[in-house]
Design an enzyme around this catalytic site. Structure first.
Site, PDB file in Angstrom:
ATOM      1  N   HIS A  42       0.829  -1.212   0.000  1.00 51.96           N
ATOM      2  CA  HIS A  42       0.000   0.000   0.000  1.00 51.96           C
ATOM      3  C   HIS A  42       0.863   1.263   0.000  1.00 51.96           C
ATOM      4  O   HIS A  42       0.985   1.954   1.011  1.00 51.96           O
ATOM      5  CB  HIS A  42      -0.951  -0.010   1.213  1.00 51.96           C
ATOM      6  CG  HIS A  42      -2.095  -0.953   1.039  1.00 51.96           C
ATOM      7  ND1 HIS A  42      -2.807  -1.487   2.087  1.00 51.96           N
ATOM      8  CD2 HIS A  42      -2.675  -1.458  -0.084  1.00 51.96           C
ATOM      9  CE1 HIS A  42      -3.760  -2.278   1.617  1.00 51.96           C
ATOM     10  NE2 HIS A  42      -3.699  -2.272   0.310  1.00 51.96           N
ATOM     11  N   CYS A  97       2.980 -12.029   2.372  1.00 51.43           N
ATOM     12  CA  CYS A  97       3.990 -12.011   3.437  1.00 51.43           C
ATOM     13  C   CYS A  97       3.858 -13.296   4.272  1.00 51.43           C
ATOM     14  O   CYS A  97       2.748 -13.664   4.674  1.00 51.43           O
ATOM     15  CB  CYS A  97       3.798 -10.790   4.326  1.00 51.43           C
ATOM     16  SG  CYS A  97       4.937 -10.811   5.739  1.00 51.43           S
ATOM     17  N   GLU A 127      -6.066  -7.684   3.682  1.00 49.37           N
ATOM     18  CA  GLU A 127      -5.538  -8.783   4.506  1.00 49.37           C
ATOM     19  C   GLU A 127      -6.682  -9.489   5.234  1.00 49.37           C
ATOM     20  O   GLU A 127      -6.727 -10.728   5.310  1.00 49.37           O
ATOM     21  CB  GLU A 127      -4.523  -8.253   5.528  1.00 49.37           C
ATOM     22  CG  GLU A 127      -3.948  -9.378   6.383  1.00 49.37           C
ATOM     23  CD  GLU A 127      -3.086  -8.897   7.532  1.00 49.37           C
ATOM     24  OE1 GLU A 127      -2.340  -7.914   7.366  1.00 49.37           O
ATOM     25  OE2 GLU A 127      -3.183  -9.500   8.616  1.00 49.37           O
ATOM     26  N   SER A 223      -2.456   0.520   6.395  1.00 47.77           N
ATOM     27  CA  SER A 223      -2.922   0.331   7.774  1.00 47.77           C
ATOM     28  C   SER A 223      -1.820   0.626   8.780  1.00 47.77           C
ATOM     29  O   SER A 223      -2.013   1.364   9.738  1.00 47.77           O
ATOM     30  CB  SER A 223      -3.416  -1.109   7.944  1.00 47.77           C
ATOM     31  OG  SER A 223      -3.664  -1.400   9.288  1.00 47.77           O
ATOM     32  N   ASN A 224      -0.628   0.058   8.546  1.00 49.83           N
ATOM     33  CA  ASN A 224       0.418   0.245   9.564  1.00 49.83           C
ATOM     34  C   ASN A 224       0.856   1.702   9.656  1.00 49.83           C
ATOM     35  O   ASN A 224       1.222   2.170  10.726  1.00 49.83           O
ATOM     36  CB  ASN A 224       1.586  -0.725   9.316  1.00 49.83           C
ATOM     37  CG  ASN A 224       2.520  -0.239   8.249  1.00 49.83           C
ATOM     38  OD1 ASN A 224       3.448   0.503   8.526  1.00 49.83           O
ATOM     39  ND2 ASN A 224       2.289  -0.638   7.004  1.00 49.83           N
ATOM     40  N   SER A 267       5.646   0.149   4.137  1.00 46.06           N
ATOM     41  CA  SER A 267       5.643   0.040   2.675  1.00 46.06           C
ATOM     42  C   SER A 267       6.281   1.261   2.009  1.00 46.06           C
ATOM     43  O   SER A 267       6.095   1.482   0.811  1.00 46.06           O
ATOM     44  CB  SER A 267       4.203  -0.143   2.180  1.00 46.06           C
ATOM     45  OG  SER A 267       3.352   0.779   2.820  1.00 46.06           O
TER      46      SER A 267
HETATM   47  S1  SF4 Z   1       3.947  -5.164   7.830  1.00 48.57           S
HETATM   48 FE1  SF4 Z   1       5.474  -6.240   6.586  1.00 48.57          FE
HETATM   49  S2  SF4 Z   1       6.274  -7.916   7.886  1.00 48.57           S
HETATM   50 FE2  SF4 Z   1       4.363  -7.156   8.798  1.00 48.57          FE
HETATM   51  S3  SF4 Z   1       2.808  -8.546   7.973  1.00 48.57           S
HETATM   52 FE3  SF4 Z   1       2.849  -6.718   6.637  1.00 48.57          FE
HETATM   53  S4  SF4 Z   1       4.273  -7.234   4.999  1.00 48.57           S
HETATM   54 FE4  SF4 Z   1       4.597  -8.732   6.654  1.00 48.57          FE
END
Ligand code: SF4
EC number: 1.17.7.4
Length: 313
Positions: A42, A97, A127, A223-224, A267
């Site tokens: 993303h 992943c 996901e 998301s992260n 990402s």
């Molecule tokens: S953030 Fe990176 S290491 Fe974590 S699940 Fe997603 S792709 Fe995998």
């Protein structure tokens, strides 16, 4: 003059590196066009770069011509998508992943053992869609911020799983609330929140209390990256913003700010962080102090279709 605290680890995780190398290597070996179902990761910059190299991003397999090569993104796919590709005779490479695959396997095992599974995550995220497809009818998705909306019946055994990129604190609060509702709630064998999400969140927690402003580089659908903004605010930053590129940052944010924190999502290529640092330096924030939580060394082997072959001689 202001200063910058730059968090580490930030940027690419092992799963994203692997997914991007997979597309580049597939293009090199097999030549364009290489189709990619959904954004490989993303990030707008990464997707645009790969598009220029010959990758074609599609939302669904129906857009992929017969006989073509298609790559599944780092976020994973449901078995139904793999089945469809098989029926269509498409050539596939799975760039999911391995840490997402681990959650898929847990979902399958829990379903086989007869659990009703509560999947803590964002229903619209790819996901979550992929994991959901591993055990249709047995998984109930609940938003981490609204665990009270859980739809599991609780008539039998209940377990939980989570999306890999959630904020760890919020997930654990949701689990505690779910446990009140389902006292026998079974835990997964290990935390689903991936190492990269945890490290980036903890690194931001280190810098945020010392910053009036935190800028996270990342795309709005990441998301992260979104979680890093929330974590920065919860950890004491007066303000926090997500920007795709430095050009989207607003000089108004700098008014009265002495210390700016910087991080980036899993990402995000480092070149975009360098761009933001240059933008800040041009506005008087040239003093950059790295704050390092830990060094990351994890790498994942590439999918077999593009793994380098060893010369037997
Ligand atoms: S953030 Fe990176 S290491 Fe974590 S699940 Fe997603 S792709 Fe995998």
């Amino acid at each position: 003059m202001g200063r910058v605290l730059i968090a580490a680890p930030r940027g690419y995780c092992a799963g994203v590196e692997r997914a991007i190398i997979t597309v580049k290597e597939a293009l090199r070996r097999f030549g364009p066009p290489v189709y990619v179902r959904k954004q490989i990761v993303h990030n707008t910059f990464v997707v645009d770069d790969l598009t220029e190299r010959g990758a074609i991003f599609v939302d669904e397999l129906g857009e992929v011509p017969d006989g073509s090569l298609v790559i599944f993104s780092a976020h994973g796919v449901s078995p139904a998508v793999k089945d469809e590709a098989g029926r269509r005779g498409l050539r596939t490479i799975d760039a999911t992943c391995p840490l997402v695959t681990k959650v898929h396997k847990e979902a399958v095992r829990m379903a086989e053992e007869g659990y009703e599974i509560v999947l803590i995550g964002h229903a619209e995220h790819e996901e979550v869609e992929g994991t959901l497809g591993e055990a249709p009818g047995r998984i109930h998705v609940v938003d981490p911020a609204r665990p009270e909306e859980v739809t599991a019946s609780g008539s039998g055994r209940v377990s939980w799983l989570s999306q890999t990129t959630l904020a760890v604190d919020e997930t654990m609060r949701a689990v505690a609330e779910l446990r009140e509702r389902f006292p026998g709630l079974a835990d997964p064998p290990s935390d689903d929140s991936c190492y990269a999400s945890q490290n980036r969140q903890e690194a931001v927690t280190l810098i945020a209390p010392r910053c009036e402003l935190v800028i996270v580089v990342g795309s709005a659908n990441s998301s992260n990256s979104q979680r890093l903004v929330e974590v920065a605010l919860n950890a004491g930053a007066s303000a926090a913003h997500l920007v795709d590129r430095a050009a989207h940052a607003d000089e108004e944010w700098l008014r009265g700010v002495e210390t700016v924190g910087v991080s980036s999502g899993a990402s995000v290529p480092e070149v975009l962080v360098a761009e933001l640092l240059a933008w800040l330096a041009a506005r008087g924030y040239a003093d950059v102090e790295p704050v390092t939580l830990t060094e990351e060394t994890l790498t994942f082997s590439l999918p077999p279709e593009i793994r380098p072959t060893r010369n037997p001689g």
